[in-house]
Design an enzyme around this catalytic site. Structure first.
Site, PDB file in Angstrom:
ATOM      1  N   CYS A  12       0.855  -1.186   0.000  1.00  0.00           N
ATOM      2  CA  CYS A  12       0.000   0.000   0.000  1.00  0.00           C
ATOM      3  C   CYS A  12       0.892   1.236   0.000  1.00  0.00           C
ATOM      4  CB  CYS A  12      -0.861   0.003   1.253  1.00  0.00           C
ATOM      5  SG  CYS A  12       0.182   0.020   2.725  1.00  0.00           S
ATOM      6  N   GLU A 122      -0.523  -0.417  16.441  1.00  0.00           N
ATOM      7  CA  GLU A 122      -1.238   0.768  15.933  1.00  0.00           C
ATOM      8  C   GLU A 122      -2.301   1.225  16.933  1.00  0.00           C
ATOM      9  OE1 GLU A 122      -3.371   0.279  12.127  1.00  0.00           O
ATOM     10  OE2 GLU A 122      -4.901   1.583  12.994  1.00  0.00           O
ATOM     11  N   THR A 158      -7.163   0.840  11.337  1.00  0.00           N
ATOM     12  CA  THR A 158      -7.194   1.091   9.883  1.00  0.00           C
ATOM     13  C   THR A 158      -7.530  -0.148   9.046  1.00  0.00           C
ATOM     14  OG1 THR A 158      -4.817   0.716   9.881  1.00  0.00           O
ATOM     15  CG2 THR A 158      -5.544   3.003   9.902  1.00  0.00           C
ATOM     16  N   CYS A 186      -8.503   2.485   6.204  1.00  0.00           N
ATOM     17  CA  CYS A 186      -7.780   3.074   5.074  1.00  0.00           C
ATOM     18  C   CYS A 186      -8.244   2.482   3.746  1.00  0.00           C
ATOM     19  CB  CYS A 186      -6.273   2.947   5.274  1.00  0.00           C
ATOM     20  SG  CYS A 186      -5.578   1.484   4.567  1.00  0.00           S
ATOM     21  N   SER A 258       1.646  -5.268   3.384  1.00  0.00           N
ATOM     22  CA  SER A 258       3.095  -5.182   3.617  1.00  0.00           C
ATOM     23  C   SER A 258       3.851  -6.324   2.913  1.00  0.00           C
ATOM     24  CB  SER A 258       3.390  -5.153   5.114  1.00  0.00           C
ATOM     25  OG  SER A 258       2.602  -6.076   5.803  1.00  0.00           O
TER      26      SER A 258
HETATM   27  S1  SF4 Z   1      -2.921   2.314   7.210  1.00  0.00           S
HETATM   28 FE1  SF4 Z   1      -1.645   0.521   6.942  1.00  0.00          FE
HETATM   29  S2  SF4 Z   1      -2.579  -0.553   5.194  1.00  0.00           S
HETATM   30 FE2  SF4 Z   1      -3.355   1.550   5.147  1.00  0.00          FE
HETATM   31  S3  SF4 Z   1      -2.011   2.726   3.775  1.00  0.00           S
HETATM   32 FE3  SF4 Z   1      -1.252   2.951   5.879  1.00  0.00          FE
HETATM   33  S4  SF4 Z   1       0.268   1.348   6.168  1.00  0.00           S
HETATM   34 FE4  SF4 Z   1      -0.979   0.801   4.377  1.00  0.00          FE
END
Ligand code: SF4
Length: 274
Positions: A12, A122, A158, A186, A258
């Protein structure tokens, strides 16, 4: 057997950005894991001398530090500022957003409720920006064990699915006189999930590639399983088994946010060889 790659899968924007920052800052020390993919972390270490430190005590004055994609806790960031000379913040902007919302909503007197996995870095990071009334719930039923205040602000990890977030929102609204709902899921996660769902509906066997500690990869695997009973989560091609593909017509391949392209290609070639 036909092999079909999900329309949207793999790296991503947040992970690409973090890797670019790591490659541009060789010999830095990442606080925690930069991304949830051990083979890509090994590559950064081998080729760019980027190392990981699991706690701040391992850093010394003059070090150059990188904050991982999932961010770190507010106190840890403040402490880091007093140690490292140079700090590169690779926190994904999609993660910075819920951190800011949690802080602002706490300041305005709302109780922050985070829908997510409380043990995930996170979520721990986002929680640290809220006040002591904040709570993390893994699903709507967990709201029953939390003392819910009259005014709440709901945010999501996310990587969660929109449908599950909607269930938590509906349950929270029923318990408060005012609930502010912030969609902090996201786009990359959403797109990968939809593409995996679509592919799993037509595939006879699904291979989801990614770190076993990656929340978004695990989420993709669980979506694939809903539509295709023969769905497997692998970290790389070495884990594939020939018998998974016997008498299958269509093999769908998806990958977490990832998972680098080179691991997807490697695994796809291994499937082709079967
Ligand atoms: S929140 Fe996580 S999955 Fe979404 S763009 Fe950011 S790093 Fe990538």
């Amino acid at each position: 057997m036909l092999i079909k790659l999900a329309k949207s899968c793999g790296f991503c924007f947040g992970v690409k950005r973090a890797i670019r920052l790591a490659e541009n800052n060789p010999d830095s020390i990442v606080i925690g894991e930069l991304i949830h993919n051990s083979r890509e972390i090994d590559r950064l270490n081998r080729n760019f001398g980027v190392r990981s430190a699991d706690n701040l005590d391992k850093l010394k004055k003059g070090d150059r530090a990188i904050i991982r994609t999932h961010g770190i806790e507010k106190d840890a960031k403040a402490k880091l500022l007093t140690i490292a000379d140079d700090i590169i913040d690779a926190t994904c902007p999609y993660v910075t957003k819920p951190q800011k919302i949690a802080e602002a909503m706490s300041d305005e007197g709302y109780q922050t409720i985070i829908f997510g996995d409380g043990s995930h870095p996170e979520v721990k990071g986002v929680l640290s920006y809220a006040d002591e009334n904040a709570a993390v719930v893994a699903d709507a039923s967990e709201l029953d064990r939390v003392t819910i205040r009259d005014r709440a602000a709901l945010i999501s990890q996310t990587t969660k699915s929109i449908a599950a977030f909607g269930e938590v929102a509906a349950a929270l609204i029923a318990k408060t006189s005012e609930t502010r709902v912030f969609n902090t899921i996201c786009n990359a996660t959403y797109d990968n999930q939809e593409a995996t769902r679509k592919l799993a509906k037509e595939a006879d066997v699904m291979i989801v590639i990614g770190g076993k500690n990656s929340s978004n990869t695990k989420q993709l695997h669980s979506i694939a399983l809903q539509y295709c009973a023969d769905s497997y989560l692998i970290e790389d091609g070495d884990e594939l088994r020939r018998e998974w593909f016997a008498n299958k017509r269509l093999c769908g391949v998806s990958a977490g946010a990832s998972t680098p392209d080179w691991i997807i290609e490697e695994a796809t070639k291994a499937i082709e060889a079967f």
